[in-house]
Design an enzyme around this catalytic site. Sequence first.
Site, mmCIF file in Angstrom:
data_model
loop_
_atom_site.group_PDB
_atom_site.id
_atom_site.type_symbol
_atom_site.label_atom_id
_atom_site.label_comp_id
_atom_site.label_asym_id
_atom_site.label_seq_id
_atom_site.Cartn_x
_atom_site.Cartn_y
_atom_site.Cartn_z
ATOM 1 N N ARG A 191 32.651 41.430 18.261
ATOM 2 C CA ARG A 191 31.752 41.847 17.187
ATOM 3 C C ARG A 191 30.870 43.013 17.619
ATOM 4 N NH1 ARG A 191 29.248 36.087 15.718
ATOM 5 N NH2 ARG A 191 29.432 35.951 17.999
ATOM 6 N N LYS B 262 23.303 39.169 20.170
ATOM 7 C CA LYS B 262 22.861 39.803 18.930
ATOM 8 C C LYS B 262 21.541 40.534 19.146
ATOM 9 C CE LYS B 262 25.130 36.596 15.717
ATOM 10 N NZ LYS B 262 24.941 35.588 14.641
ATOM 11 N N ASP C 145 34.402 38.228 22.618
ATOM 12 C CA ASP C 145 33.625 38.444 21.400
ATOM 13 C C ASP C 145 33.725 39.929 21.055
ATOM 14 O OD1 ASP C 145 31.776 38.678 19.340
ATOM 15 O OD2 ASP C 145 30.341 37.300 20.270
ATOM 16 N N THR D 3 36.859 28.035 23.366
ATOM 17 C CA THR D 3 36.925 29.078 22.338
ATOM 18 C C THR D 3 37.056 30.474 22.927
ATOM 19 O OG1 THR D 3 35.757 30.010 20.438
ATOM 20 C CG2 THR D 3 34.388 29.115 22.201
ATOM 21 N N GLY E 90 36.061 35.283 12.933
ATOM 22 C CA GLY E 90 36.559 34.861 14.240
ATOM 23 C C GLY E 90 35.998 35.645 15.405
ATOM 24 N N ARG E 91 34.688 35.926 15.382
ATOM 25 C CA ARG E 91 34.046 36.781 16.385
ATOM 26 C C ARG E 91 34.775 38.123 16.496
ATOM 27 N NH1 ARG E 91 33.784 32.103 19.552
ATOM 28 N NH2 ARG E 91 35.110 33.002 21.159
ATOM 29 N N ARG F 91 18.903 37.030 9.713
ATOM 30 C CA ARG F 91 20.057 36.338 10.288
ATOM 31 C C ARG F 91 21.272 37.258 10.187
ATOM 32 N NH1 ARG F 91 22.631 32.735 13.548
ATOM 33 N NH2 ARG F 91 24.629 32.132 12.662
ATOM 34 N N LEU F 92 21.936 37.523 11.310
ATOM 35 C CA LEU F 92 23.213 38.220 11.305
ATOM 36 C C LEU F 92 24.299 37.140 11.288
ATOM 37 C CD1 LEU F 92 22.650 40.938 14.077
ATOM 38 C CD2 LEU F 92 21.938 40.969 11.674
ATOM 39 N N HIS F 93 24.947 36.997 10.148
ATOM 40 C CA HIS F 93 25.917 35.906 9.994
ATOM 41 C C HIS F 93 27.308 36.495 9.837
ATOM 42 C CE1 HIS F 93 26.985 31.698 9.040
ATOM 43 N NE2 HIS F 93 27.948 32.256 8.317
ATOM 44 N N GLN G 56 24.907 26.581 9.568
ATOM 45 C CA GLN G 56 23.972 27.650 9.936
ATOM 46 C C GLN G 56 23.698 28.572 8.751
ATOM 47 O OE1 GLN G 56 25.546 29.554 13.532
ATOM 48 N NE2 GLN G 56 23.895 28.603 14.691
#
Length: 631
Positions: free
Chosen positions: A167, A193, A165, A153, A132-133, A89-91, A110
Amino acid sequence: MTILCETVAPPAAALPLAPVPAQAAAAAPARVRSRVTVPLRFPDGFTAVAEVLTFHGLADGKEHLLLAFGDWEQALPAPAEGSAGPLVRLHSECLTGDVFGSERCDCGPQLREAVERISGAGGFLLYLRQEGRGIGLYSKLDAYALQDTGLDTYEANLALGHGEDERDYTAAAQMLQAVGAGTVRLLSNNPDKAAQLTGLGIGVAEQVPTGVHLSPANRRYLAAKRDHTAHTLTLPADVGPVLSEPIPSHADMLARVDALVPRLRERAEETESLRRLPEATMAELAEAGVFRMLAPKAVGGFGMGVESYAEVIRRLARGCASTAWTAGHLSEHVWMLARWPAAVQDEVFADGPAPLAAATNAPIGSAVRVPGGYSITGSWSFASGVMHSEWALLGVEHDGARLQCLVPVADLELLDVWHTAGLRGTGSNDLRAERLFVPERRVADWALLSAADNPGSGIHQDPVLHTPMAALLNMVAPAAALGAAEYAVELFRERMIVRKVKNTVENRQADSPLAQARFAQAYGLLATARLQWEEGVRVVASSHGRRPSAVTDEERAASRLALALSGEASAEAVRLVTSGSGGSIHRLAHPLQRIQRDVNVLLNHPTLTIDPILEQAGRGLLGLGYTVPSF
């Protein structure tokens, strides 16, 4: 706590190193800096052990973490095996959701879900410092303010001059390469992702969706992710109304119910005569939100827990046991519907947060597989609340497996057979069907629906949906018996103060030492019943509040025993006060005789039948295992 750092630890080669693919050549390999074992405990009581890794050489220079769970080393694919790899999981960090429990996003749930699933499968959670992304904490809060004006958003991020986004997962790829995870199973609903990891040289053998953690506060947020960036999200409750009023607290809900009690007492005789609840009672229950108690918040329900549910039934029974029984089961059946897959939830919650359904498995019906679904046949008894229901949940058997079918009441034959000594107002009539077609989507495996991890628990974040089915099924009869007994002792006290007993020298019954002793004994039995009931509810609430939800045989035995003993003490208190209240209470208009009949019927319900409960509870407490699987 022991930390193995580079200066004292074995070289990083102790962790397998993977060659850097050509696609990721722009980022030099990272290397493990330290490893430390950290025990974790989440607010719901779930625990896990993480091996936390830090790194040198990450591309963005940030302090990202890799948390390894379960048998992660066994999950790493050997070069020749072609394994799917560890669950990963990339969290991205979310202070508001992860730490403070904000419901404006789904990050906290999540994170909690990911830790449990990865612990079971073996793999890694990468905690990435990309609030926040990627726009940062302050900017994220500024975006929230813009969302309150109507922007979604993504629109809010753009309005602030940021990308939708921002990230970047280069550091995540470096971390995975450093521990030898060249191929992974990605736990995510976000296609970006998977695309970025693939471009950075990490093979994504499978993208595993997370649960959908929906609430009224994050509905627009999740819908934007689904519609704007193609997140793999199914939002079954979109058609349902968002709750427009604040969700009541536990105390608020009880105050609403207490206000109904005087009117329930006034209508108790009418309820018994009608053999169902009067329309005025149903309207008042709905207005108070009783049927919404266990409905998920995302569909406009209150998402309340076991304690609130049981206490509401108890207090309703202080007014009318038939009302408490019917309302308790109708509320519980809303909760049962919320455990079904998305397709059924779309249908039943389309008109509001509290679809009313009867439910019965006795006796079990039969089902035959036909094109598109099943053909069912059977006669089902004790369908409490059916006179007010649109749906019926019916138990059937097919090839040795128990199934539950959801059927419109209008498609069934209703048999008017509820002519009983007690609980007459519940309208628990029989239902019949002969070769009735039920479409595939409205048939589900009972074992799946009744389990802690049912389809609905992956759709909604309300903890009560993780409660195994039997836990709530056992709550109604003990709570109704206790509430009715409390009303009976209250009536006895009032009667003692004014009643003149024939052939005695006392001016009133309360002046008699024997009557005083009788009242004290009844009062003590009521206190015993209350303590046993509270203990039974506490055991259920605490054990099923844990995640993973796992109740031990001893806990199950202790709870069932406590609730059954509460019912016995409640019934004995009622017997004492009725036998000391004179012959006039046996007129049909007197509430004490009604309470006596109602409690006698309650004691014959399987959830209070003392002999089998004592036997099975004894087996559970002695560690011998149950001979009745449904106990």
